[in-house]
Design a protein around this motif. Structure first.
Motif, PDB file in Angstrom:
ATOM      1  N   ALA A  48      -2.369  -2.476   4.841  1.00  0.00           N
ATOM      2  CA  ALA A  48      -2.521  -2.229   3.152  1.00  0.00           C
ATOM      3  C   ALA A  48      -3.458  -3.281   2.565  1.00  0.00           C
ATOM      4  CB  ALA A  48      -1.162  -2.683   2.729  1.00  0.00           C
ATOM      5  N   CYS A  97       2.231  -2.570  -1.054  1.00  0.00           N
ATOM      6  CA  CYS A  97       1.210  -2.313  -2.213  1.00  0.00           C
ATOM      7  C   CYS A  97       1.864  -2.287  -3.512  1.00  0.00           C
ATOM      8  CB  CYS A  97       0.398  -0.932  -1.764  1.00  0.00           C
ATOM      9  SG  CYS A  97      -0.507  -0.951  -0.480  1.00  0.00           S
ATOM     10  N   PHE A 150       3.551   1.449   3.214  1.00  0.00           N
ATOM     11  CA  PHE A 150       2.658   1.123   2.217  1.00  0.00           C
ATOM     12  C   PHE A 150       3.228   1.194   0.864  1.00  0.00           C
ATOM     13  CE2 PHE A 150       0.279   2.361   6.034  1.00  0.00           C
ATOM     14  CZ  PHE A 150      -0.812   1.459   5.882  1.00  0.00           C
ATOM     15  N   ASP A 151       3.987   1.839   0.427  1.00  0.00           N
ATOM     16  CA  ASP A 151       4.438   1.523  -0.817  1.00  0.00           C
ATOM     17  C   ASP A 151       5.354   0.014  -1.047  1.00  0.00           C
ATOM     18  OD1 ASP A 151       4.177   4.301  -1.251  1.00  0.00           O
ATOM     19  OD2 ASP A 151       5.959   5.035  -0.901  1.00  0.00           O
ATOM     20  N   SER A 158      -3.016   5.623  -6.163  1.00  0.00           N
ATOM     21  CA  SER A 158      -3.785   4.787  -5.229  1.00  0.00           C
ATOM     22  C   SER A 158      -2.573   3.806  -4.779  1.00  0.00           C
ATOM     23  CB  SER A 158      -5.037   4.197  -5.668  1.00  0.00           C
ATOM     24  OG  SER A 158      -4.793   3.378  -6.902  1.00  0.00           O
ATOM     25  N   TRP A 159      -3.148   3.058  -3.678  1.00  0.00           N
ATOM     26  CA  TRP A 159      -2.429   1.875  -3.230  1.00  0.00           C
ATOM     27  C   TRP A 159      -3.092   0.773  -3.106  1.00  0.00           C
ATOM     28  CZ3 TRP A 159      -1.818   6.910  -1.700  1.00  0.00           C
ATOM     29  CH2 TRP A 159      -0.295   7.262  -1.561  1.00  0.00           C
ATOM     30  N   THR A 190       4.509   6.174   4.926  1.00  0.00           N
ATOM     31  CA  THR A 190       3.968   5.929   3.659  1.00  0.00           C
ATOM     32  C   THR A 190       4.933   4.832   2.775  1.00  0.00           C
ATOM     33  OG1 THR A 190       2.617   7.880   3.402  1.00  0.00           O
ATOM     34  CG2 THR A 190       3.473   6.724   1.616  1.00  0.00           C
ATOM     35  N   VAL A 214       1.604   0.201  -6.057  1.00  0.00           N
ATOM     36  CA  VAL A 214       1.114   1.684  -6.259  1.00  0.00           C
ATOM     37  C   VAL A 214       0.786   1.941  -7.760  1.00  0.00           C
ATOM     38  CG1 VAL A 214       2.009   4.247  -5.872  1.00  0.00           C
ATOM     39  CG2 VAL A 214       2.807   2.283  -4.323  1.00  0.00           C
TER      40      VAL A 214
END
Length: 487
Positions: free
Chosen positions: A174, A471, A467-468, A144-145, A464, A473
């Motif tokens: 995000a 966030c 988002f990595d 999950s993020w 992605t 992770v």
């Protein structure tokens, strides 16, 4: 008219900060000047550590509510921001051209529509962001993020709003809150974006804008212990300073820095295409980090390539960027103009030969320039000029072309012109660059990774990968046993 309002071609811009959903003035201001004609565009609130602390506090207070907002609602609000950008596309284009001197036609047709697309893309990507669960000895792994927290985004002046929204959109999608510090040479469209975001319904404190000088407000932002992510696009020296500032708190950094990208032209290339690609590097008066400023041409092709390049470059029209027929506008600031001219003067003194241009124009304009007879270890080949200045070198073999291409401290991008598919595969595999274009330039899809190698940056943006970064992770591992029956 209020002292805090500027009017540019009929468009009103509030020159105060945007903090916690309110306009906030500072005790002092700085003057924003148009590179087109030197006219004053406004007196901009000059932030200090006080405004930095207030903005981070507002972002921190808004974070829990925004982070817990359902994905679908966050996505809806980002689409509403995109709607607002499209509604005010003409106003944004006019203000940005006045503020940074880039072509009005480009803002209307490409740049501002891309700003809206940035928000839409990451809103949509958020809704499909997932990693398939996987098994480890009967245990289930679920990725999950999780939103990281308040983010500080520091953005450059060459494409102010587009480059800012490459960062703003994924950070907000995000579930993070944002403090944006735009470049002091082009701050105005960031203020308009704050209005658009508020009208779209973003809660107070989710998006904040503070203006000022890096030494006065930037350091206070990047060293703040409540900041969870810092993303910066700009120069290597400034990145070093930010990294030192962030180190005390171990704040993760994303850095998109300078470039000295090569354009490799092989004898089997479509020559007209290769010349078009080379002349395209003058876009935005050469103030593009991705620009392939080092043209490397196979020896057998060099004379004809140069002849066609000179003819095509001579057809470029340099002038007022608000006019439809203009191809090249001004440089952003007198200091930048002096820097560009200094590079060229020193190169000539060191033995470089001017093929095209090589001098200042009227006002803040620098003529499109091509220099040859340069050595690989010379300053003009090794250092980023960030202006309409290209160098031309020749090579005899494929291996020599690759060696010359990779022989700088940068690694942001590269462009290859060749008619041989196998050669393209061999060469691109050996180039040190975050992005390589083959027989094209500046084709960018937001789902692709973007960033640099070596001194051209740290990390990747896009899809992605964004988002990595924005966030934390998380992987949750669940055992198959140990459950109680509540039936």
């Amino acid at each position: 008219m209020s002292a805090h309002i500027s009017t540019i071609a009929g468009v009103t811009v509030d020159t105060r900060h945007w903090i916690g959903g309110e306009r906030v003035a500072s005790a002092e201001t700085f003057t924003d000047v148009s590179p087109i004609d030197g006219s004053t565009l406004g007196e901009i609130a000059r932030g200090t550590a006080t405004e930095a602390a207030a903005a981070v506090a507002a972002a921190k207070a808004a974070f829990p509510g925004w982070a817990s907002t359902p994905r679908t609602e966050r996505a809806r609000l980002l689409h509403a921001v995109a709607d607002g950008v499209e509604k005010r596309l003409e106003e944004l284009s006019i203000v940005e051209t006045s503020d940074n001197g880039a072509l009005l036609r480009s803002h209307r047709r490409g740049v501002m529509p891309r700003v809206a697309h940035n928000f839409r893309f990451f809103a949509d990507w958020l809704l499909k962001l997932e990693h398939e669960d996987f098994d480890t000895r009967g245990h289930t792994n679920s990725v999950s993020w999780d939103p990281a927290g308040p983010c500080v985004l520091i953005t450059p002046w060459n494409a102010p709003l587009m480059l800012a929204t490459w960062k703003i959109a994924p950070a907000l999608a995000a579930g993070n809150t944002v403090v944006l510090k735009p470049a002091e040479w082009s701050p105005l469209t960031a203020s308009l974006l704050a209005d658009i975001a508020a009208e779209a319904g973003l809660p107070p404190g989710v998006f904040n804008v503070v203006q000022g000088y890096g030494s006065e407000i930037g350091d206070a932002l990047t060293s703040h212990p409540d900041v969870r992510r810092i993303s910066f696009t700009g120069s290597v020296p400034t990145a070093r300073r930010i990294a030192v500032s962030a180190a005390a708190n171990l704040t993760p950094l994303s850095l998109e820095l300078g470039g000295k990208s090569p354009l490799l032209v092989f004898a089997d290339a479509d020559l007209d295409l290769a010349v078009d690609l080379a002349v395209e590097q003058y876009d935005n008066a050469g103030q593009v980090c991705l620009a392939a400023t080092r043209i490397l041409v196979e020896e057998s092709l060099a004379q004809e390539f140069t002849r066609r390049f000179v003819a095509k470059a001579a057809a470029l029209r340099q002038g007022d960027p608000r006019e439809e027929a203009t191809d090249i506008g001004p440089t952003i600031h007198p200091r930048q103009l002096d820097k560009i001219d200094g590079f060229v003067r020193r190169a000539i003194e060191a033995g470089a030969r001017v093929v095209v241009g090589g001098h200042r124009g009227d006002g803040q304009y620098y003529t499109p320039t091509l220099l040859t007879d340069v050595t690989q270890d010379s300053e003009i080949v090794q250092e980023e000029v960030f202006g309409p200045v290209l160098t031309l070198q020749t090579f005899a073999t494929e291996d020599e072309a690759i060696r010359l291409a990779n022989n700088t401290r940068f690694g942001l991008a590269a462009t290859v012109a060749t008619g041989d598919h196998e050669r393209a595969e061999r060469v691109t595999a050996q180039l040190v660059a975050g992005t390589v274009w083959v027989n094209c330039f500046f084709v960018r899809d937001l789902q692709a990774p973007f960033g640099g190698s070596r001194h051209s940056g740290v990390g990747r943006e896009g899809g992605t990968w964004s988002f990595d970064f924005y966030c934390d992770v998380k992987n949750t591992v669940t055992a198959p046993k140990g459950w109680k029956d509540h039936g």
